[in-house]
Design an enzyme around this catalytic site. Structure first.
Site, PDB file in Angstrom:
ATOM      1  CE  LYS A   1       8.712   1.772  -3.918  1.00  0.00           C
ATOM      2  NZ  LYS A   1       9.819   1.470  -2.985  1.00  0.00           N
TER       3      LYS A   1
ATOM      4  NE  ARG B   1       6.883  -4.218  -1.898  1.00  0.00           N
ATOM      5  CZ  ARG B   1       6.599  -3.014  -1.403  1.00  0.00           C
ATOM      6  NH1 ARG B   1       5.534  -2.377  -1.804  1.00  0.00           N
ATOM      7  NH2 ARG B   1       7.379  -2.466  -0.509  1.00  0.00           N
TER       8      ARG B   1
ATOM      9  NE  ARG C   1      11.095   5.500   5.259  1.00  0.00           N
ATOM     10  CZ  ARG C   1      10.725   4.787   4.210  1.00  0.00           C
ATOM     11  NH1 ARG C   1      10.866   5.264   2.991  1.00  0.00           N
ATOM     12  NH2 ARG C   1      10.189   3.597   4.355  1.00  0.00           N
TER      13      ARG C   1
ATOM     14  NE  ARG D   1       6.754   2.170   6.406  1.00  0.00           N
ATOM     15  CZ  ARG D   1       6.923   1.875   5.125  1.00  0.00           C
ATOM     16  NH1 ARG D   1       6.798   2.811   4.196  1.00  0.00           N
ATOM     17  NH2 ARG D   1       7.221   0.650   4.760  1.00  0.00           N
TER      18      ARG D   1
ATOM     19  NE  ARG E   1      10.292  -2.348   4.425  1.00  0.00           N
ATOM     20  CZ  ARG E   1      10.381  -1.060   4.776  1.00  0.00           C
ATOM     21  NH1 ARG E   1      10.933  -0.717   5.929  1.00  0.00           N
ATOM     22  NH2 ARG E   1       9.914  -0.135   3.989  1.00  0.00           N
TER      23      ARG E   1
HETATM   24  P1  AMP Z   1       5.817  -0.034   1.505  1.00  0.00           P
HETATM   25  O1  AMP Z   1       5.099   1.031   2.253  1.00  0.00           O
HETATM   26  O2  AMP Z   1       5.595   0.046   0.029  1.00  0.00           O
HETATM   27  O3  AMP Z   1       7.287  -0.104   1.868  1.00  0.00           O
HETATM   28  O4  AMP Z   1       5.154  -1.420   1.963  1.00  0.00           O
HETATM   29  C1  AMP Z   1       5.205  -1.848   3.318  1.00  0.00           C
HETATM   30  C2  AMP Z   1       4.883  -3.323   3.387  1.00  0.00           C
HETATM   31  O5  AMP Z   1       3.561  -3.545   2.893  1.00  0.00           O
HETATM   32  C3  AMP Z   1       5.775  -4.235   2.548  1.00  0.00           C
HETATM   33  O6  AMP Z   1       6.975  -4.575   3.208  1.00  0.00           O
HETATM   34  C4  AMP Z   1       4.860  -5.440   2.365  1.00  0.00           C
HETATM   35  O7  AMP Z   1       4.787  -6.229   3.554  1.00  0.00           O
HETATM   36  C5  AMP Z   1       3.489  -4.780   2.176  1.00  0.00           C
HETATM   37  N1  AMP Z   1       3.201  -4.488   0.749  1.00  0.00           N
HETATM   38  C6  AMP Z   1       2.991  -3.261   0.198  1.00  0.00           C
HETATM   39  N2  AMP Z   1       2.749  -3.358  -1.111  1.00  0.00           N
HETATM   40  C7  AMP Z   1       2.791  -4.682  -1.412  1.00  0.00           C
HETATM   41  C8  AMP Z   1       2.632  -5.431  -2.606  1.00  0.00           C
HETATM   42  N3  AMP Z   1       2.380  -4.833  -3.787  1.00  0.00           N
HETATM   43  N4  AMP Z   1       2.750  -6.775  -2.534  1.00  0.00           N
HETATM   44  C9  AMP Z   1       3.001  -7.400  -1.363  1.00  0.00           C
HETATM   45  N5  AMP Z   1       3.178  -6.765  -0.202  1.00  0.00           N
HETATM   46  C10 AMP Z   1       3.077  -5.403  -0.209  1.00  0.00           C
END
Ligand code: AMP
Length: 219
Positions: free
Chosen positions: A13, A88, A127, A161, A172
């Site tokens: 994404k 989400r 990554r 990360r 996740r």
């Molecule tokens: P991402 O970078 O999108 O993979 O997000 C990393 C982490 O941030 C996720 O595993 C969640 O813990 C948190 N997170 C990001 N976006 C959301 C969301 N829309 N709702 C809830 N948690 C989020």
């Protein structure tokens, strides 16, 4: 034009959002990036989210909805956004509908990157990102041309990360299956869902997304 990029962690994404944002004059809104920036700045909201992020759990809806509502209200978002990592959960999707309506805007498409789950742990585990310009790399699939040097800006500093490891990735993916996947029928029912093969080469995924966006522009 306002679009959502949907798909499990590691689906691509963020990579695709970066590729299409300049081309279409859209702003990428990555809630994960926003949370990581808040953690780095030591903001209370970031610190509240950190433990959940480190364990692969979702951050509470109320916090995320407030974060995205404030960001979408900023002037640079007026031409349109690519939402990456939001919504989400179904309550987040419902809140987003209310946000768009109250701003006199609309959601134009939800692009779903379809991927094979077993490939995702491998994709995510390798990554890394240039700490200076943000270019993304992968140990095996997309290494730097010269080891330890960013192809784009020459920086020698990279970040990985904390949640990009096999154990957290399992949590996740579970969160995606249980809490995020139910938004797929939510958007399918209103005719906004477009499915794209996320296992294809990066350029082919980008082309498939471009086809959807060009069709939207013509309509
Ligand atoms: P991402 O970078 O999108 O993979 O997000 C990393 C982490 O941030 C996720 O595993 C969640 O813990 C948190 N997170 C990001 N976006 C959301 C969301 N829309 N709702 C809830 N948690 C989020």
């Amino acid at each position: 034009m306002n679009i959502i990029l949907l798909g499990p962690p590691g689906a691509g994404k963020g990579t695709q959002a970066k590729r299409i944002e300049a081309q279409y004059g859209l702003i990428q809104l990555s809630t994960g990036d926003m949370l990581r920036a808040a953690i780095q700045r030591g903001e209370p909201m970031g610190l509240e989210a950190k433990a959940m992020m480190d364990s692969g759990k979702l951050v509470p809806d109320s916090l995320m909805i407030g974060l995205i509502a404030a960001r979408m209200d900023e002037p640079d978002c007026k031409n349109g956004v690519i939402l990456d990592g939001f919504p989400r959960t179904v309550p987040q999707a419902e809140a987003l509908d209310v946000m768009f309506e109250s701003m006199g805007k609309q959601l134009d498409a939800v692009i779903m990157l379809e991927v094979d789950e077993p490939a995702l742990i491998d994709r995510v585990s390798g990554r890394f990102t240039c700490a200076k310009c943000g270019t993304g790399y992968h140990d095996r699939f997309c290494p730097t041309q010269q080891p330890g040097v960013c192809d784009k800006c020459g920086s020698k500093e990279f970040t990985r990360r904390a949640d990009d490891n096999a154990e957290t990735m399992k949590a996740r993916l579970a969160a995606y299956r249980q809490q995020t996947a139910p938004i797929i029928p939510y958007y399918d029912d209103c005719g906004l869902l477009h499915r794209v093969d996320g296992m294809a080469a990066m350029a082919d995924v980008e082309a498939a997304i471009a086809t959807v966006l060009q069709r939207l522009r013509r309509d």
